[in-house]
Design a protein around this motif. Structure first.
Motif, PDB file in Angstrom:
ATOM      1  N   UNK A  87       0.931  -1.265   0.034  1.00 32.05           N
ATOM      2  CA  UNK A  87      -0.096   0.003   0.072  1.00 32.05           C
ATOM      3  C   UNK A  87       0.893   1.270   0.132  1.00 32.05           C
ATOM      4  N   UNK A  88       0.220   2.377  -0.305  1.00 32.38           N
ATOM      5  CA  UNK A  88       1.015   3.502  -0.447  1.00 32.38           C
ATOM      6  C   UNK A  88       2.372   3.203  -1.377  1.00 32.38           C
ATOM      7  N   UNK A  89       3.407   4.022  -1.038  1.00 32.50           N
ATOM      8  CA  UNK A  89       4.652   3.909  -1.924  1.00 32.50           C
ATOM      9  C   UNK A  89       5.705   2.790  -1.452  1.00 32.50           C
ATOM     10  N   UNK A  90       5.796   2.856  -0.289  1.00 29.51           N
ATOM     11  CA  UNK A  90       6.872   1.836   0.535  1.00 29.51           C
ATOM     12  C   UNK A  90       6.469   1.135   1.474  1.00 29.51           C
ATOM     13  N   UNK A  91       4.896   0.956   1.465  1.00 33.09           N
ATOM     14  CA  UNK A  91       4.516   0.285   3.015  1.00 33.09           C
ATOM     15  C   UNK A  91       3.956  -0.987   2.621  1.00 33.09           C
ATOM     16  N   UNK A  92       4.130  -2.078   3.295  1.00 34.08           N
ATOM     17  CA  UNK A  92       3.435  -3.117   2.958  1.00 34.08           C
ATOM     18  C   UNK A  92       2.619  -4.030   4.205  1.00 34.08           C
ATOM     19  N   UNK A  99      12.486   0.074   1.369  1.00 36.21           N
ATOM     20  CA  UNK A  99      13.469   0.953   1.095  1.00 36.21           C
ATOM     21  C   UNK A  99      14.094   0.664  -0.258  1.00 36.21           C
ATOM     22  N   UNK A 100      13.763   1.428  -1.129  1.00 34.67           N
ATOM     23  CA  UNK A 100      14.297   1.140  -2.652  1.00 34.67           C
ATOM     24  C   UNK A 100      15.667   1.379  -2.543  1.00 34.67           C
ATOM     25  N   UNK A 101      16.604   0.572  -3.225  1.00 34.72           N
ATOM     26  CA  UNK A 101      18.006   0.684  -3.550  1.00 34.72           C
ATOM     27  C   UNK A 101      18.481   0.961  -4.860  1.00 34.72           C
ATOM     28  N   UNK A 102      17.303   0.808  -5.949  1.00 31.65           N
ATOM     29  CA  UNK A 102      17.753   1.075  -7.428  1.00 31.65           C
ATOM     30  C   UNK A 102      18.086   2.662  -7.678  1.00 31.65           C
ATOM     31  N   UNK A 103      18.951   2.914  -8.584  1.00 37.88           N
ATOM     32  CA  UNK A 103      19.019   4.106  -8.665  1.00 37.88           C
ATOM     33  C   UNK A 103      18.054   4.545  -9.683  1.00 37.88           C
ATOM     34  N   UNK A 104      17.912   6.191  -9.576  1.00 40.82           N
ATOM     35  CA  UNK A 104      16.963   6.742 -10.547  1.00 40.82           C
ATOM     36  C   UNK A 104      15.576   6.350 -10.244  1.00 40.82           C
ATOM     37  N   UNK A 105      15.278   6.352  -9.062  1.00 41.44           N
ATOM     38  CA  UNK A 105      13.787   5.931  -8.668  1.00 41.44           C
ATOM     39  C   UNK A 105      13.100   7.220  -8.811  1.00 41.44           C
ATOM     40  N   UNK A 106      11.676   6.819  -9.429  1.00 41.88           N
ATOM     41  CA  UNK A 106      10.653   7.903  -9.410  1.00 41.88           C
ATOM     42  C   UNK A 106      10.021   7.961  -8.302  1.00 41.88           C
ATOM     43  N   UNK A 137       6.631   8.092  -8.149  1.00 43.69           N
ATOM     44  CA  UNK A 137       5.215   7.557  -8.503  1.00 43.69           C
ATOM     45  C   UNK A 137       5.585   5.970  -8.003  1.00 43.69           C
ATOM     46  N   UNK A 138       4.702   5.386  -7.462  1.00 37.40           N
ATOM     47  CA  UNK A 138       4.754   3.953  -6.675  1.00 37.40           C
ATOM     48  C   UNK A 138       4.723   3.053  -8.235  1.00 37.40           C
ATOM     49  N   UNK A 139       4.060   3.310  -9.009  1.00 39.92           N
ATOM     50  CA  UNK A 139       4.197   2.181 -10.090  1.00 39.92           C
ATOM     51  C   UNK A 139       5.335   2.233 -10.922  1.00 39.92           C
ATOM     52  N   UNK A 140       6.170   3.391 -10.739  1.00 41.85           N
ATOM     53  CA  UNK A 140       7.316   3.594 -11.649  1.00 41.85           C
ATOM     54  C   UNK A 140       8.482   3.091 -10.810  1.00 41.85           C
ATOM     55  N   UNK A 141       8.565   2.878  -9.714  1.00 44.67           N
ATOM     56  CA  UNK A 141       9.778   2.615  -8.642  1.00 44.67           C
ATOM     57  C   UNK A 141       9.903   1.072  -8.785  1.00 44.67           C
ATOM     58  N   UNK A 142      11.375   0.883  -9.051  1.00 43.76           N
ATOM     59  CA  UNK A 142      11.804  -0.400  -9.103  1.00 43.76           C
ATOM     60  C   UNK A 142      11.698  -1.002  -7.919  1.00 43.76           C
ATOM     61  N   UNK A 143      11.475  -2.383  -7.694  1.00 44.33           N
ATOM     62  CA  UNK A 143      11.422  -3.237  -6.684  1.00 44.33           C
ATOM     63  C   UNK A 143      12.292  -4.546  -6.679  1.00 44.33           C
ATOM     64  N   UNK A 144      13.114  -4.367  -7.717  1.00 43.79           N
ATOM     65  CA  UNK A 144      14.340  -5.399  -7.815  1.00 43.79           C
ATOM     66  C   UNK A 144      15.297  -5.313  -6.987  1.00 43.79           C
ATOM     67  N   UNK A 145      15.599  -4.323  -6.448  1.00 48.78           N
ATOM     68  CA  UNK A 145      16.529  -4.018  -5.283  1.00 48.78           C
ATOM     69  C   UNK A 145      15.890  -3.094  -4.398  1.00 48.78           C
ATOM     70  N   UNK A 146      15.625  -3.976  -2.984  1.00 50.11           N
ATOM     71  CA  UNK A 146      15.372  -3.186  -1.865  1.00 50.11           C
ATOM     72  C   UNK A 146      15.484  -3.682  -0.797  1.00 50.11           C
ATOM     73  N   UNK A 147      15.446  -2.963   0.342  1.00 54.31           N
ATOM     74  CA  UNK A 147      15.595  -3.591   1.702  1.00 54.31           C
ATOM     75  C   UNK A 147      14.530  -3.160   2.533  1.00 54.31           C
TER      76      UNK A 147
END
Length: 330
Positions: A80-85, A111-118, A120-130
Motif C-alpha cells: 500500500x502507498x509507496x513503500x508500505x506493506x 526502502x528502494x535501492x535502485x538508482x533513478x527511482x521515481x 510515483x509508486x508504479x514507476x519505482x523499481x522493486x528489484x533492489x530493496x531493503x
C-alpha cells in the motif's frame, strides 16, 4: 488402552516441538510452510512485491497415526502507498488432544535501492530493496479436558498443564533484502519473553527462535529459472536445523499465462542437545500458475524411525494474486 495413551502422550510431546520433533516452538508448524509462502517465516516479505496475494495452505502429518496433526493457514499480503506493506494470516491446528488457533498482523516498510527511482509508486523499481517488518501475533491454546482429567495422575505434563489454557500475545520481527536475482532474509520469532504455562507450571520460558534464508535465481533459456536456496533455523536452547532447497521454474514460451515449478528439499538437524546431527526428511513439491491462480502440492518423506513407521506428510496450497509475480511462492 496402551495405544490410546501413547497417542495422547504423543500429542503433548508434539505440542512443544515441530512436526519433525526437533525442539522448536509450537507455532513453527506455521513457519514450516514457508516453501509456499515466505511471509509465514518473515514479516518483512509482506508487500515486497507490488501485488495482492491471497493464499490458503493445509498440512497433514503422520497420516499413519490416529489423531495425526493437521494445520491450515489463510494469509493475505499486499503493498500500500509507496513503500508500505501490510499482511495478515490466521492458522488453525489440531494435534491429538491439543487445539491451537491464532494469527498475525504485519506492518512492513520497503526502502528502494535502485538508482533513478521515481516517486510515483508504479514507476519505482522493486528489484533492489531493503525491507523491515514487524508482526504482532495472538495465539490460543486449548486441550481436551476429559483426557487431562483421566491421565493427570500418570503424567506430569497433564497434571500441571490441565488448567492454564488461553491466549498469549507475542511479536516477530524481520529484515528482507533483494538485489536483482539474489534474496535473503533474517527474522526473530517470539521476541517478547513469556512462560509456556499452557504446557504446565514447570515448563521453561518460550524459546526465542531465529530464521535465516538466502537464495539466487539463475535465469536460463526458454524462460527457465533454477533457484538454489537454504533455510537455517535456531533458537536460544541450542536447537538448530538446516534446509537445502532446489527449485526449477518455467513460464511457457508460447503461453505467458501458464507457469509451473518443481522443488526438492532436504532437512537436517544440527541440534546440540539430546539429538545428534542427523537427517530429518526429504520434501518433494510442485505447483502451477494459470493467470492469477496458484495450486501446489508437497509430499514429505520422513527419515527418522518414527516418521518411517507412521507415514509422511502432505501439504497443499491454493492461492490467487492480482498480478503475475516473477517469483513463485515467495
Amino acid at each position: 488402552m496402551k495405544l490410546k495413551k501413547c497417542i495422547i502422550g504423543l500429542g503433548a510431546v508434539l505440542l512443544s516441538s515441530t512436526p519433525f520433533m526437533s525442539g522448536f516452538a509450537a507455532e513453527d508448524i506455521v513457519v514450516n510452510q514457508y516453501h509456499f509462502n515466505y511471509y509465514l517465516v518473515n514479516p518483512a516479505v509482506a508487500g515486497a512485491e507490488r501485488c495482492h496475494n491471497l493464499m490458503l495452505t493445509g498440512r497433514f502429518d503422520f497420516a499413519g497415526v490416529e489423531g495425526h496433526p493437521m494445520t491450515q493457514t489463510l494469509s493475505y499480503r499486499t503493498r500500500i502507498l509507496k513503500n508500505v506493506g501490510v499482511g495478515v494470516y490466521a492458522y488453525n491446528d489440531k494435534n491429538g488432544s491439543s487445539y491451537r488457533q491464532g494469527g498475525e498482523v504485519t506492518f512492513a516498510y520497503h526502502i528502494p535501492l535502485s538508482e533513478n527511482n521515481h516517486y510515483m509508486m508504479k514507476s519505482q523499481s522493486i528489484d533492489r530493496q531493503l525491507s523491515f517488518g514487524l508482526s504482532l501475533m495472538l495465539n490460543h491454546y486449548n486441550f481436551d479436558k476429559k483426557l487431562f482429567d483421566k491421565y493427570a495422575s500418570e503424567d506430569g505434563v497433564f497434571g500441571n498443564g490441565g488448567t492454564n489454557k488461553g491466549m498469549y500475545l507475542n511479536a516477530n520481527a524481520g529484515v528482507y533484502f533483494l538485489w536483482d536475482n539474489f534474496f535473503a532474509g533474517f527474522s526473530a520469532k517470539d521476541i517478547i519473553p513469556s512462560e509456556m504455562i499452557e504446557l504446565g507450571l514447570d515448563e521453561p520460558k518460550r524459546p526465542l527462535s531465529f530464521f535465516g534464508f538466502a537464495g539466487y535465481d539463475f535465469d536460463l533459456v526458454n524462460n527457465i529459472t533454477i533457484e538454489p536456496a537454504v533455510m537455517f533455523k535456531a533458537d536460544n536452547q541450542k536447537n538448530r536445523q538446516l534446509d537445502i532447497n532446489l527449485k526449477f521454474m518455467q513460464t511457457l514460451p508460447d503461453n505467458k499465462d501458464f507457469s509451473y515449478w518443481l522443488q526438492g528439499s532436504y532437512r537436517h538437524t544440527l541440534d546440540k542437545n539430546e539429538h545428534n546431527p542427523s537427517p530429518l526428511c526429504l520434501f518433494i513439491l510442485g505447483g502451477a500458475r494459470y493467470k492469477g491462480f496458484h495450486l501446489g502440492y508437497g509430499y514429505r518423506l520422513g527419515l527418522t524411525d518414527f516418521q518411517r513407521k507412521n507415514g509422511g506428510g502432505h501439504e497443499v496450497m491454493l492461492g490467487y494474486t492480482w498480478c503475475v509475480t516473477k517469483h513463485f511462492c515467495r
